[in-house]
Design a protein around this motif. Structure first.
Motif, mmCIF file in Angstrom:
data_model
loop_
_atom_site.group_PDB
_atom_site.id
_atom_site.type_symbol
_atom_site.label_atom_id
_atom_site.label_comp_id
_atom_site.label_asym_id
_atom_site.label_seq_id
_atom_site.Cartn_x
_atom_site.Cartn_y
_atom_site.Cartn_z
ATOM 1 N N SER A 224 28.213 -65.046 -42.542
ATOM 2 C CA SER A 224 29.137 -65.526 -41.819
ATOM 3 C C SER A 224 30.187 -64.329 -42.307
ATOM 4 N N LYS A 225 30.149 -63.534 -42.966
ATOM 5 C CA LYS A 225 31.034 -62.616 -43.025
ATOM 6 C C LYS A 225 30.454 -61.124 -41.923
ATOM 7 N N ILE A 226 29.265 -61.007 -41.405
ATOM 8 C CA ILE A 226 28.972 -60.296 -40.650
ATOM 9 C C ILE A 226 29.840 -60.616 -39.314
ATOM 10 N N ASN A 227 29.722 -61.363 -38.691
ATOM 11 C CA ASN A 227 30.906 -61.688 -37.630
ATOM 12 C C ASN A 227 31.962 -61.429 -37.195
ATOM 13 N N TYR A 228 32.636 -60.934 -38.786
ATOM 14 C CA TYR A 228 34.166 -59.780 -38.853
ATOM 15 C C TYR A 228 33.478 -58.527 -38.628
ATOM 16 N N TYR A 229 32.264 -58.321 -38.496
ATOM 17 C CA TYR A 229 32.169 -56.987 -38.757
ATOM 18 C C TYR A 229 32.786 -55.715 -37.614
ATOM 19 N N PRO A 230 33.441 -56.233 -36.442
ATOM 20 C CA PRO A 230 34.354 -55.474 -35.366
ATOM 21 C C PRO A 230 35.488 -55.315 -36.028
ATOM 22 N N SER A 231 35.785 -56.044 -35.948
ATOM 23 C CA SER A 231 37.102 -55.977 -37.246
ATOM 24 C C SER A 231 37.128 -54.824 -38.552
ATOM 25 N N ILE A 232 36.329 -55.167 -39.131
ATOM 26 C CA ILE A 232 35.855 -53.682 -40.479
ATOM 27 C C ILE A 232 36.295 -53.150 -39.996
ATOM 28 N N SER A 233 34.606 -53.181 -39.368
ATOM 29 C CA SER A 233 34.747 -51.209 -38.383
ATOM 30 C C SER A 233 35.248 -50.878 -37.977
ATOM 31 N N ASP A 234 36.144 -51.415 -37.207
ATOM 32 C CA ASP A 234 37.455 -50.411 -36.414
ATOM 33 C C ASP A 234 38.789 -50.421 -37.841
ATOM 34 N N LYS A 235 38.856 -50.896 -39.040
ATOM 35 C CA LYS A 235 38.940 -50.554 -40.253
ATOM 36 C C LYS A 235 39.537 -48.648 -40.828
ATOM 37 N N LEU A 236 37.742 -48.881 -40.898
ATOM 38 C CA LEU A 236 37.162 -47.648 -41.151
ATOM 39 C C LEU A 236 37.368 -46.746 -40.687
ATOM 40 N N GLU A 237 37.772 -44.917 -41.463
ATOM 41 C CA GLU A 237 39.024 -44.001 -41.246
ATOM 42 C C GLU A 237 37.898 -42.971 -40.537
ATOM 43 N N ARG A 238 37.252 -42.952 -39.379
ATOM 44 C CA ARG A 238 36.529 -41.935 -38.962
ATOM 45 C C ARG A 238 37.116 -40.921 -37.866
ATOM 46 N N ASN A 240 36.735 -37.350 -35.343
ATOM 47 C CA ASN A 240 36.898 -37.116 -33.957
ATOM 48 C C ASN A 240 35.282 -37.427 -33.506
ATOM 49 N N SER A 241 34.197 -37.461 -34.845
ATOM 50 C CA SER A 241 32.806 -37.669 -33.630
ATOM 51 C C SER A 241 32.921 -38.640 -33.629
ATOM 52 N N GLY A 242 33.645 -39.594 -34.623
ATOM 53 C CA GLY A 242 32.814 -40.620 -34.774
ATOM 54 C C GLY A 242 32.555 -41.183 -36.262
ATOM 55 N N ALA A 243 32.086 -40.189 -36.926
ATOM 56 C CA ALA A 243 31.508 -40.390 -38.422
ATOM 57 C C ALA A 243 32.645 -40.939 -39.247
ATOM 58 N N LEU A 244 32.232 -41.564 -40.652
ATOM 59 C CA LEU A 244 33.113 -41.966 -41.996
ATOM 60 C C LEU A 244 34.088 -40.803 -42.067
ATOM 61 N N LYS A 245 34.936 -40.660 -42.285
ATOM 62 C CA LYS A 245 35.706 -39.556 -43.040
ATOM 63 C C LYS A 245 34.842 -39.390 -44.369
ATOM 64 N N ILE A 246 34.803 -40.568 -45.499
ATOM 65 C CA ILE A 246 34.134 -40.443 -46.591
ATOM 66 C C ILE A 246 33.060 -41.475 -46.614
ATOM 67 N N PRO A 247 31.888 -41.232 -46.540
ATOM 68 C CA PRO A 247 30.867 -41.168 -45.883
ATOM 69 C C PRO A 247 30.426 -42.384 -47.331
ATOM 70 N N GLY A 248 30.034 -43.731 -47.584
ATOM 71 C CA GLY A 248 29.772 -44.693 -47.517
ATOM 72 C C GLY A 248 29.333 -46.334 -47.436
ATOM 73 N N PHE A 249 29.126 -47.381 -47.788
ATOM 74 C CA PHE A 249 28.769 -47.977 -47.306
ATOM 75 C C PHE A 249 29.997 -49.759 -47.177
ATOM 76 N N VAL A 250 29.935 -50.636 -46.588
ATOM 77 C CA VAL A 250 30.466 -52.360 -45.877
ATOM 78 C C VAL A 250 29.434 -53.076 -47.317
ATOM 79 N N ASP A 251 30.245 -53.471 -48.056
ATOM 80 C CA ASP A 251 29.386 -54.420 -49.198
ATOM 81 C C ASP A 251 29.526 -56.015 -48.895
ATOM 82 N N LEU A 252 29.329 -56.373 -48.520
ATOM 83 C CA LEU A 252 29.335 -58.276 -47.941
ATOM 84 C C LEU A 252 28.733 -59.308 -48.957
#
Length: 314
Positions: A224-238, A240-252
């Motif tokens: 029920s939570k992973i289905n919203y992942y595309p919008s979650i991923s869009d909000k993560l700061e990256r 220019n190469s597409g890597a996360l600015k702050i390395p970490g993980f999403v906790d659901l």
């Protein structure tokens, strides 16, 4: 007298005219009836001739078999189950027998077979959906939505499903209903799902996404939570190469939280605390084992003393 005779002649003439018309009408009806009977007879004869021609010539031999819907099941396996020969006639084929044989093929959920005049056949196959890949001795095996695996795969492996690692059969039973709820677009974004139980959560899982983000969730609630992942991923700061600015993980596991990874110092501190806790637990366990041994010796000693006192009294 003349008037009465003239009237009688008119009456006779009218009656004669009426009788002639009746005879003409009767003759026309009889003729029409004969024509209808003859037409029906000729039609029946022609129909019988056409049926005989259809049944005993090449017109009724199966010409084309159109198989639709097969993806993970090989078309040659379906053709083998249908067992249609070059001299098979369309009216002799048993749809129920062919349906039963095709549905016995691994991965087939249901099948619909339709005849099309004069000699064509359509076979519509409905397969079980692949929801993951499980590592086996020969490589990877597709896991289907009904919980079975494709032991014999005649086509290429599906690429839009995740690889499932370290799951027991019981945990897979819990995971399958959740994976079925994941939208196809989101499922294609999951590259791996690992079973990673934590101290306080036996259903903890770890997901690696195709955009290089780690996600942690619970087997029973992550869909029920992973289905919203595309919008979650869009909000993560990256960057220019597409890597996360702050390395970490999403906790659901509870809500939806982004947690930065621990620094090397934090990891070292946590590992030291965990090792210290393990040592303390081992020390306490040793103390408990020693106390139990001492108690057992005391009980054995008291038992021997009671036996010796009973013998002396005798």
């Amino acid at each position: 007298m003349n008037k009465s005779s003239d009237n009688n002649e008119d009456i006779l003439q009218f009656e004669t005219t009426t009788e002639d018309e009746r005879l003409k009408i009767i003759r026309k009806k009889r003729k029409r009836r004969r024509q209808i009977q003859l037409g029906v007879f000729i039609g029946v004869i022609l129909l019988v001739i056409l049926i005989v021609i259809y049944m005993f010539t090449d017109i009724s031999k199966v010409d084309q078999v159109d198989i639709k819907g097969e993806e993970i099941v090989a078309k040659k396996d379906i053709e083998k189950a249908l067992n249609i020969q070059s001299d098979s006639r369309i009216y002799n084929l048993s749809k129920s027998d062919m349906t039963t044989k095709v549905e016995k093929i691994e991965g087939v959920k249901s099948v619909k077979i339709k005849r099309h005049f004069p000699n064509d056949l359509t076979v519509e196959v409905n397969e079980y959906e692949p929801i993951g890949l499980i590592k086996s001795k020969k490589g990877y095996t597709p896991l289907l939505e009904n919980g079975s695996t494709m032991k014999k795969l005649s086509t290429d492996l599906p690429i839009d499903v995740p690889i499932l690692n370290d799951f027991s059969s019981k945990k897979l039973e819990k995971l399958i209903p959740e994976l079925k709820k994941v939208k196809p677009r989101v499922k294609a974004m999951i590259s791996e799902v690992n079973y990673k139980p934590g101290e306080n959560n036996e259903n903890r899982i770890q997901l690696f996404m195709t955009d290089n983000v780690e996600v942690v969730g619970d087997i029973q609630t992550f869909a029920s939570k992973i289905n919203y992942y595309p919008s979650i991923s869009d909000k993560l700061e990256r960057d220019n190469s597409g890597a996360l600015k702050i390395p970490g993980f999403v906790d659901l596991q509870v809500g939806v939280t982004f947690l930065p990874y621990e620094s090397k110092e934090q990891q070292k501190e946590r590992s030291e605390k965990e090792s210290e806790q393990d040592e303390n637990a081992q020390t306490e366990q040793k103390k408990l084992d020693q106390a139990l041994q001492d108690l057992s010796k005391e009980l054995d000693k008291s038992g021997e003393e009671s036996k010796s006192s009973e013998k002396s009294e005798e």
